[in-house]
Design an enzyme around this catalytic site. Structure first.
Site, PDB file in Angstrom:
ATOM      1  N   LYS A 215       0.841  -1.194   0.000  1.00  0.00           N
ATOM      2  CA  LYS A 215       0.000   0.000   0.000  1.00  0.00           C
ATOM      3  C   LYS A 215       0.882   1.252   0.000  1.00  0.00           C
ATOM      4  CE  LYS A 215      -3.182   2.572   2.864  1.00  0.00           C
ATOM      5  NZ  LYS A 215      -4.141   2.619   3.948  1.00  0.00           N
ATOM      6  N   GLU A 221      10.568  -4.404   4.546  1.00  0.00           N
ATOM      7  CA  GLU A 221      10.664  -5.793   4.087  1.00  0.00           C
ATOM      8  C   GLU A 221      10.370  -5.877   2.595  1.00  0.00           C
ATOM      9  OE1 GLU A 221       9.112  -4.789   6.810  1.00  0.00           O
ATOM     10  OE2 GLU A 221       9.231  -6.272   8.414  1.00  0.00           O
ATOM     11  N   GLY A 276      -4.692  -1.817   5.063  1.00  0.00           N
ATOM     12  CA  GLY A 276      -3.935  -2.993   4.617  1.00  0.00           C
ATOM     13  C   GLY A 276      -4.677  -4.291   4.857  1.00  0.00           C
ATOM     14  N   ARG A 277      -5.283  -4.423   6.021  1.00  0.00           N
ATOM     15  CA  ARG A 277      -5.938  -5.692   6.351  1.00  0.00           C
ATOM     16  C   ARG A 277      -7.289  -5.881   5.662  1.00  0.00           C
ATOM     17  NH1 ARG A 277      -4.976  -2.379  10.513  1.00  0.00           N
ATOM     18  NH2 ARG A 277      -6.626  -1.545  11.833  1.00  0.00           N
ATOM     19  N   GLU A 362      -5.041  -6.673  14.762  1.00  0.00           N
ATOM     20  CA  GLU A 362      -4.517  -5.358  14.390  1.00  0.00           C
ATOM     21  C   GLU A 362      -5.641  -4.320  14.481  1.00  0.00           C
ATOM     22  OE1 GLU A 362      -2.751  -4.222  10.339  1.00  0.00           O
ATOM     23  OE2 GLU A 362      -0.942  -4.421  11.535  1.00  0.00           O
ATOM     24  N   HIS A 393      -6.011 -32.959  17.124  1.00  0.00           N
ATOM     25  CA  HIS A 393      -4.923 -33.835  17.550  1.00  0.00           C
ATOM     26  C   HIS A 393      -3.760 -33.053  18.132  1.00  0.00           C
ATOM     27  CE1 HIS A 393      -6.821 -37.376  15.719  1.00  0.00           C
ATOM     28  NE2 HIS A 393      -7.301 -36.487  14.867  1.00  0.00           N
ATOM     29  N   LYS A 516       9.452  -1.079  14.510  1.00  0.00           N
ATOM     30  CA  LYS A 516      10.033  -0.780  13.193  1.00  0.00           C
ATOM     31  C   LYS A 516      11.106   0.290  13.322  1.00  0.00           C
ATOM     32  CE  LYS A 516       5.875  -1.209  10.326  1.00  0.00           C
ATOM     33  NZ  LYS A 516       4.960  -0.477   9.449  1.00  0.00           N
TER      34      LYS A 516
HETATM   35  O1  LIG Z   1       1.101  -2.715   2.241  1.00  0.00           O
HETATM   36  P1  LIG Z   1       2.170  -2.077   3.035  1.00  0.00           P
HETATM   37  O2  LIG Z   1       2.098  -0.583   3.010  1.00  0.00           O
HETATM   38  O3  LIG Z   1       3.533  -2.561   2.614  1.00  0.00           O
HETATM   39  O4  LIG Z   1       1.971  -2.488   4.528  1.00  0.00           O
HETATM   40  C1  LIG Z   1       2.067  -3.791   4.961  1.00  0.00           C
HETATM   41  C2  LIG Z   1       1.642  -3.954   6.408  1.00  0.00           C
HETATM   42  O5  LIG Z   1       2.563  -3.303   7.224  1.00  0.00           O
HETATM   43  C3  LIG Z   1       2.214  -2.532   8.339  1.00  0.00           C
HETATM   44  O6  LIG Z   1       3.181  -2.675   9.321  1.00  0.00           O
HETATM   45  C4  LIG Z   1       0.830  -2.658   8.891  1.00  0.00           C
HETATM   46  O7  LIG Z   1       0.825  -3.033  10.236  1.00  0.00           O
HETATM   47  C5  LIG Z   1      -0.074  -3.569   8.121  1.00  0.00           C
HETATM   48  O8  LIG Z   1      -1.391  -3.171   8.354  1.00  0.00           O
HETATM   49  C6  LIG Z   1       0.208  -3.538   6.654  1.00  0.00           C
HETATM   50  O9  LIG Z   1      -0.672  -4.390   5.991  1.00  0.00           O
END
Ligand SMILES: O=P(O)(O)OC[C@H]1O[C@H](O)[C@H](O)[C@@H](O)[C@@H]1O
Length: 552
Positions: A215, A221, A276-277, A362, A393, A516
């Site tokens: 997003k 990462e 994002g979620r 979240e 199990h 972060k």
């Molecule tokens: O899609 P991005 O901007 O790379 O974000 C990826 C993810 O990273 C963040 O740390 C948020 O906690 C998430 O809600 C999000 O989905």
């Protein structure tokens, strides 16, 4: 809005719990009320989707409980907040943003505007991005869009993390039955180099398409993984590889996408009002469209929209996600339940709980109410789960005989996509689905154990107290794209209702920032002289030891 515990219905529910519910015995409630199942079950019905039966009857519910919970929802303004969501109001008040992901699946032609602007039409509107996704996915699937040597792209590597990973992984797994047989998917999320290295090991640059899903396009990462992928691609192709044919971006951030070297024509956009979620419905879902085909992606959106419609238009007492959310509040705040177990009896849904973890935790892992004060009640439950029968199990011991109350959701499709061995597998799966909920409810008494000849000293160990609540969700056919869409949105709105009652902002995620920022600072220190000085002794000691062990 007022904190939940100051609402009159909250005190009434406390008194009700003390009076009735504490001594509520589920199996007795069934024996004294033949209508209990029909009274506390609701069926979701929508054109284009199989019926989905939600059986809430094996929960600590009486008519009075339900009335009081609905009263709580009314007093907490759940309907008003729901209407604000669908109106495009900036209900994410700490980021001053609308929460408008329902627009992404607005196949019903609702008028949806943010700041007076129609988000569905226009050059960057939802519909035009969907057209772009359709066009691109069809071209890749048919082989019209080829790689730099003219070969069909059959190896998809989605590079993203959090919401830019969990939705696409979960949905492509859940819909594997509909997947293109000649397509291989990889989802690289972890900064651990192993994740990318293993995906690249299995990839041929001539046939690989990278989807850089982020997003913000600033997530460390994802940008690092995407750069590694780009270097690999250029190196493997001796600089001849055409990035424009092999890399596309799924993002809101055109400037960063272009900086990375992806042509904005190969960018699939969305807006900042998509959290994002909640982004699997957006361009982030491109891997889904590529894998199962655009028509199935559209059905997925349609099932989701149907659940939106149900949530938006159905009175509270009949409203399925509202009931799910109210039950969650009931257990969290009045029975001190700490967890919410979701166990799909469905191997295709093996990443469903992982997906729901981000959605739920979240969203509602917050302790501050809308006026900035600390919530004086617990909020987001710890959501966990694994598919059954596997979970039976492993951790079901604790669910049956442990000391904690674990409200559980069980999900089953009436029909299997794979009715192998004369459907024996599906019948065994179904029998476990019924048996687990029944066993958790009825338990096993000392008398029953004695009648079986159990030695007295073993009776306490073999006793099942029972009275453990479950919600059974039964899909009336196979779980196809539409049914999956509806199931996800059930949990989305359940989470919304919880947050609305707890008076928290379910739509920000400040809690992920601190770690972060510290990681960025420490990354620099790893390349500088020193042994972790300036940190607490434990962190400093660990950094020092790491440098020594790794000889950095
Ligand atoms: O899609 P991005 O901007 O790379 O974000 C990826 C993810 O990273 C963040 O740390 C948020 O906690 C998430 O809600 C999000 O989905």
């Amino acid at each position: 809005m007022a904190p939940a515990n100051t609402l009159p219905a909250w005190s009434e529910l406390q008194a009700h719990r003390d009076d009735v519910a504490k001594s509520f015995v589920l199996k007795e409630a069934f024996s004294s009320d033949a209508d209990r199942f029909s009274r506390f079950s609701r069926t979701f019905k929508a054109a284009g989707s199989a019926d989905i039966l939600f059986d809430f009857s094996k929960n600590f519910l009486t008519n009075e409980t339900l009335d009081l919970l609905v009263k709580l929802a009314e007093q907490a303004g759940v309907e008003r907040k729901r209407d604000a969501l669908f109106r495009g109001d900036k209900i994410n008040f700490t980021e001053n943003r609308a929460v408008f992901h329902p627009a992404l699946r607005n196949v019903g032609g609702w008028d949806m505007k943010v700041d007076g602007v129609d988000v569905m039409s226009g050059p960057n509107g939802v519909n035009s991005v969907l057209d772009h996704m359709k066009d691109f996915s069809e071209k890749v699937r048919s082989g019209e869009w080829t790689g730099f040597t003219g070969k069909k792209l059959t190896n998809i590597v989605n590079v993203g993390i959090g919401g830019s990973d969990l939705g696409p992984v979960m949905v492509t797994e859940a819909l594997k039955y509909y997947g293109a047989p000649d397509m291989t998917l990889h989802f690289v999320s972890n900064i651990d180099g192993t994740h990318m290295a293993e995906a690249l090991k299995a990839s041929d640059p001539e046939t690989t398409l990278f989807l850089v899903a982020s997003k913000t396009f600033t997530t460390a990462e994802t940008t690092t993984n995407a750069n590694t992928a780009k270097s690999w691609f250029l190196e493997k192709t001796g600089g001849k590889g055409d990035v424009a044919k092999h890399f596309v971006a799924l993002s809101t951030n055109e400037a960063e996408v272009t900086k990375f070297g992806i042509d904005s024509a190969n960018m699939f956009g969305f807006e900042s009002w998509v959290g994002g979620r909640y982004s699997v419905w957006s361009a982030i879902g491109l891997s889904v469209a590529l894998y199962v085909g655009y028509d199935n992606f559209y059905k997925f959106l349609s099932g989701a929209h149907a659940m939106d419609k149900h949530f938006r238009e159905t009175p509270l007492k009949e409203n399925i996600p509202v009931l799910g959310g109210l039950l969650s509040v009931w257990y969290s705040n009045f029975f001190q339940a700490q967890t919410h177990l979701v166990a799909p009896f469905d191997q295709y849904l093996h990443r469903f709980a992982a997906y729901l973890q981000q959605l739920s935790m979240e969203s509602n892992g917050k302790g501050i109410t809308s006026d900035g004060s600390t919530a004086k009640y617990t909020t987001g439950a710890i959501l966990f789960g694994e598919p059954c029968t596997n979970a039976q199990h492993s951790f079901f011991q604790l669910v049956h005989q442990g000391t904690k109350l674990i409200p559980a959701d069980f999900i089953l499709a009436a029909k299997s996509h794979n009715p192998i061995h004369d459907n024996l597998h599906q019948k065994m799966l179904a029998s476990n689905y019924f048996a687990q909920a029944e066993a958790l409810m009825v338990g096993k008494t000392d008398e029953q154990l004695r009648a079986e000849g159990t030695p007295e000293d073993l009776i306490p160990h073999k006793r099942f107290l029972g009275n453990r609540p479950t919600t059974s969700i039964l899909v009336g056919d196979v779980i196809g794209p539409a049914e999956l869409g509806a199931l996800i949105v059930y949990y989305e709105h359940l989470t919304f209702v919880e947050g609305a009652i707890w008076d928290i902002n379910s739509f920000d995620q400040w809690g992920v920032e601190l770690g972060k920022v510290l990681a960025k600072k420490i990354l620099k220190e790893l390349d500088e002289p020193g042994n972790g000085e300036g940190h607490d002794v434990s962190t400093g000691g660990l950094i020092g030891a790491f440098k020594q062990f790794a000889k950095i």
